[in-house]
Design a protein around this motif. Structure first.
Motif, PDB file in Angstrom:
ATOM      1  N   GLN A 116       7.341   9.631 -22.303  1.00 45.54           N
ATOM      2  CA  GLN A 116       8.583  10.828 -22.347  1.00 45.54           C
ATOM      3  C   GLN A 116       9.402  10.082 -21.485  1.00 45.54           C
ATOM      4  N   ILE A 117       9.740   8.616 -20.715  1.00 52.93           N
ATOM      5  CA  ILE A 117      10.618   8.355 -20.120  1.00 52.93           C
ATOM      6  C   ILE A 117      12.246   6.901 -21.350  1.00 52.93           C
ATOM      7  N   GLY A 118      10.777   6.685 -21.590  1.00 48.64           N
ATOM      8  CA  GLY A 118      11.710   6.005 -22.699  1.00 48.64           C
ATOM      9  C   GLY A 118      12.393   4.099 -22.628  1.00 48.64           C
ATOM     10  N   VAL A 119      12.454   4.350 -21.530  1.00 47.29           N
ATOM     11  CA  VAL A 119      12.909   2.854 -21.110  1.00 47.29           C
ATOM     12  C   VAL A 119      11.629   2.538 -20.455  1.00 47.29           C
ATOM     13  N   GLU A 120      11.505   0.679 -20.361  1.00 48.86           N
ATOM     14  CA  GLU A 120      10.336   0.198 -19.291  1.00 48.86           C
ATOM     15  C   GLU A 120      10.085   0.252 -18.073  1.00 48.86           C
ATOM     16  N   SER A 121       9.682  -0.120 -17.145  1.00 51.25           N
ATOM     17  CA  SER A 121       8.786   0.637 -15.616  1.00 51.25           C
ATOM     18  C   SER A 121       9.572  -0.359 -15.049  1.00 51.25           C
ATOM     19  N   THR A 122      10.232  -0.411 -14.023  1.00 55.96           N
ATOM     20  CA  THR A 122      10.853  -1.012 -13.116  1.00 55.96           C
ATOM     21  C   THR A 122      10.585  -1.658 -12.499  1.00 55.96           C
ATOM     22  N   VAL A 123      10.086  -3.459 -12.326  1.00 58.41           N
ATOM     23  CA  VAL A 123       9.652  -4.366 -11.630  1.00 58.41           C
ATOM     24  C   VAL A 123      10.697  -4.672 -11.020  1.00 58.41           C
ATOM     25  N   LEU A 124       9.463  -4.890 -10.038  1.00 61.98           N
ATOM     26  CA  LEU A 124       9.616  -4.884  -8.281  1.00 61.98           C
ATOM     27  C   LEU A 124       8.964  -6.161  -7.660  1.00 61.98           C
ATOM     28  N   ASP A 125       9.672  -7.006  -7.313  1.00 57.25           N
ATOM     29  CA  ASP A 125       8.934  -7.864  -6.713  1.00 57.25           C
ATOM     30  C   ASP A 125       8.596  -8.202  -4.792  1.00 57.25           C
ATOM     31  N   GLU A 131       0.689  -1.253   0.114  1.00 57.04           N
ATOM     32  CA  GLU A 131       0.005   0.867  -0.127  1.00 57.04           C
ATOM     33  C   GLU A 131       1.300   1.514   0.208  1.00 57.04           C
ATOM     34  N   LYS A 132       1.783   1.375   0.620  1.00 58.46           N
ATOM     35  CA  LYS A 132       3.203   2.526   1.122  1.00 58.46           C
ATOM     36  C   LYS A 132       3.165   2.814  -0.425  1.00 58.46           C
ATOM     37  N   ILE A 133       4.184   1.599  -1.084  1.00 53.52           N
ATOM     38  CA  ILE A 133       4.529   1.928  -2.084  1.00 53.52           C
ATOM     39  C   ILE A 133       3.771   2.010  -3.194  1.00 53.52           C
ATOM     40  N   VAL A 134       2.743   2.021  -4.100  1.00 53.54           N
ATOM     41  CA  VAL A 134       1.339   2.050  -4.427  1.00 53.54           C
ATOM     42  C   VAL A 134       1.093   3.479  -4.165  1.00 53.54           C
ATOM     43  N   GLU A 135       0.592   4.022  -2.938  1.00 54.16           N
ATOM     44  CA  GLU A 135       0.285   5.356  -2.157  1.00 54.16           C
ATOM     45  C   GLU A 135       1.251   5.893  -2.999  1.00 54.16           C
ATOM     46  N   GLN A 136       2.713   6.155  -2.743  1.00 59.40           N
ATOM     47  CA  GLN A 136       4.288   6.748  -3.723  1.00 59.40           C
ATOM     48  C   GLN A 136       4.117   6.813  -5.437  1.00 59.40           C
ATOM     49  N   PHE A 137       3.908   5.601  -5.592  1.00 57.36           N
ATOM     50  CA  PHE A 137       4.716   5.547  -7.206  1.00 57.36           C
ATOM     51  C   PHE A 137       3.563   5.241  -7.741  1.00 57.36           C
ATOM     52  N   TRP A 138       2.025   5.157  -7.748  1.00 58.11           N
ATOM     53  CA  TRP A 138       1.151   4.990  -8.662  1.00 58.11           C
ATOM     54  C   TRP A 138      -0.035   5.885  -8.548  1.00 58.11           C
ATOM     55  N   PRO A 139      -0.349   6.230  -9.950  1.00 57.22           N
ATOM     56  CA  PRO A 139       0.208   5.865 -11.221  1.00 57.22           C
ATOM     57  C   PRO A 139       1.504   6.181 -11.499  1.00 57.22           C
ATOM     58  N   GLY A 140       2.371   5.549 -12.456  1.00 59.16           N
ATOM     59  CA  GLY A 140       3.975   5.821 -12.833  1.00 59.16           C
ATOM     60  C   GLY A 140       4.290   4.785 -13.041  1.00 59.16           C
ATOM     61  N   PRO A 141       5.922   4.431 -13.797  1.00 58.24           N
ATOM     62  CA  PRO A 141       6.684   3.678 -14.124  1.00 58.24           C
ATOM     63  C   PRO A 141       7.319   2.373 -12.780  1.00 58.24           C
ATOM     64  N   LEU A 142       6.143   2.278 -12.288  1.00 58.49           N
ATOM     65  CA  LEU A 142       6.365   0.963 -11.446  1.00 58.49           C
ATOM     66  C   LEU A 142       5.811  -0.393 -11.608  1.00 58.49           C
ATOM     67  N   THR A 143       5.915  -1.534 -11.803  1.00 56.60           N
ATOM     68  CA  THR A 143       5.337  -2.625 -11.833  1.00 56.60           C
ATOM     69  C   THR A 143       5.935  -2.982 -10.664  1.00 56.60           C
TER      70      THR A 143
END
Length: 338
Positions: free
Chosen positions: A171-180, A80-92
């Motif tokens: 605008q970013i040009g490289v794919e999203s960060t993937v976090l397990d 929840e903390k990660i989603v609140e900070q980084f979504w929407p955004g380049p984070l999977t």
């Protein structure tokens, strides 16, 4: 099949997706290849269009975290903390999911699945109107440089997909960060670097975030997209070169009569432009511009006529966004450096 350019005419695109068609959509990272993630036959079309091995998992795109919750088996305490900070955004985010909640063709047969909420107003609206989770691998032929404009998608996939939703330049040009986050008892681990960096995650979470440096072999099933040893490669061979070695490399290959292309910053190009056939200069000296221009530059130089023998691409320091840039460049160059 005629490929339609949906100039933000989302009703048509939504209807096509509901009918099991494949539609490309824009994101802030690269253009995605969208299909209903709950429709196995629609997802299989994505693999067929890309020519991609079906053991490779796909990222599921959603319009908010509530859309993800029904799939999750056990939620990571930091989710929840990660989603609140980084979504929407380049984070999977990768979660352990409930058995058979998604087709195996989406997960690559794994017990986990990857989810992302893209930060692009057009695609967020597309997702809201469709009320469907959409798979969204990069909208290109598998293994080739990812598309950062609708023109790139049309070049690769015209006649193979129903349509393309126009959304301007990525605008970013490289794919999203993937976090397990699949194991709630373990700290988060980055499987693929992107614009959301290790440092950014650690600043938010107040703990160390690990990075998986493992290069997946062709025979292995990756846990996330983009983990293969070679990827993002144009037909023309690519080689990395450190900025301090650029002039020497250009002179070396010049003596060998190579038709040479170079991708570098404006100041670096100024040093060697009279000694090479063609160049692609990033917008400025910053790594953000290099990341934004990497895939489009590879595509542009790969299409030179007559064909180039080699594309030299300058390296950046392997930290922050530079880690994402170098991750893609190393794979485009099959790890080869001058």
């Amino acid at each position: 099949m005629e490929t339609i350019i949906f100039d933000q005419q989302l009703e048509q695109a939504v209807e096509a997706l509901k009918q099991g068609e494949v539609v490309s959509f824009p994101t802030e990272t690269v253009y995605g290849l969208g299909a209903n993630a709950l429709d196995e036959s629609a997802v299989k079309k994505v693999f067929a269009v890309k020519g991609r091995p079906s053991d490779n998992p796909l990222i599921v795109h959603v319009y908010d975290f509530d859309q993800v919750k029904p799939f999750i088996q056990t939620k990571h305490p930091l989710a929840e903390k990660i989603v609140e900070q980084f979504w929407p955004g380049p984070l999977t985010l990768i979660f352990e999911i409930k058995p058979e909640s998604l087709p195996k063709v989406v997960t690559g047969g794994l017990s986990t699945a990857a989810f992302r909420m893209p930060n692009h107003p057009v695609t967020l609206e597309l997702l809201r109107q469709a009320q469907l989770p959409l798979v969204g691998p990069s909208a290109n032929t598998s293994g080739k440089p990812s598309p950062t404009s609708s023109a790139h998608v049309y070049h690769d996939l015209k006649g193979k997909i129903k349509g393309i939703v126009e959304g301007g330049q990525s605008q970013i040009g490289v794919e999203s960060t993937v976090l397990d986050l699949s194991n709630p008892n373990l700290p988060p681990m980055i499987l693929r670097p992107g614009a959301i960096t290790k440092e950014m995650l650690e600043a938010t979470l107040g703990l160390e975030v690990l990075i998986d440096q493992h290069l997946v072999k062709e025979s292995e099933t990756p846990k996330a997209p983009g983990m293969k040893y070679k990827h993002y490669s144009p037909d023309t061979p690519v080689m990395m070169v450190a900025p301090k070695d650029l002039l020497h490399a250009v002179r070396h290959f010049g003596k060998e009569n190579y038709r040479l292309g170079v991708m570098a910053t404006p100041s670096q190009i100024a040093l060697i432009k009279d000694q090479v056939q063609t160049c692609f200069a990033y917008e400025d000296e910053k790594v953000q511009s290099a990341a934004k221009g990497l895939f489009s530059g590879l595509r542009q130089l790969d299409e030179q006529s007559p064909k180039l023998d080699l594309i030299l691409v300058v390296t950046f320091e392997n930290k922050g966004l530079g880690m994402a840039y170098m991750n893609r460049l190393k794979k485009a160059a099959a790890q080869k450096i001058y």
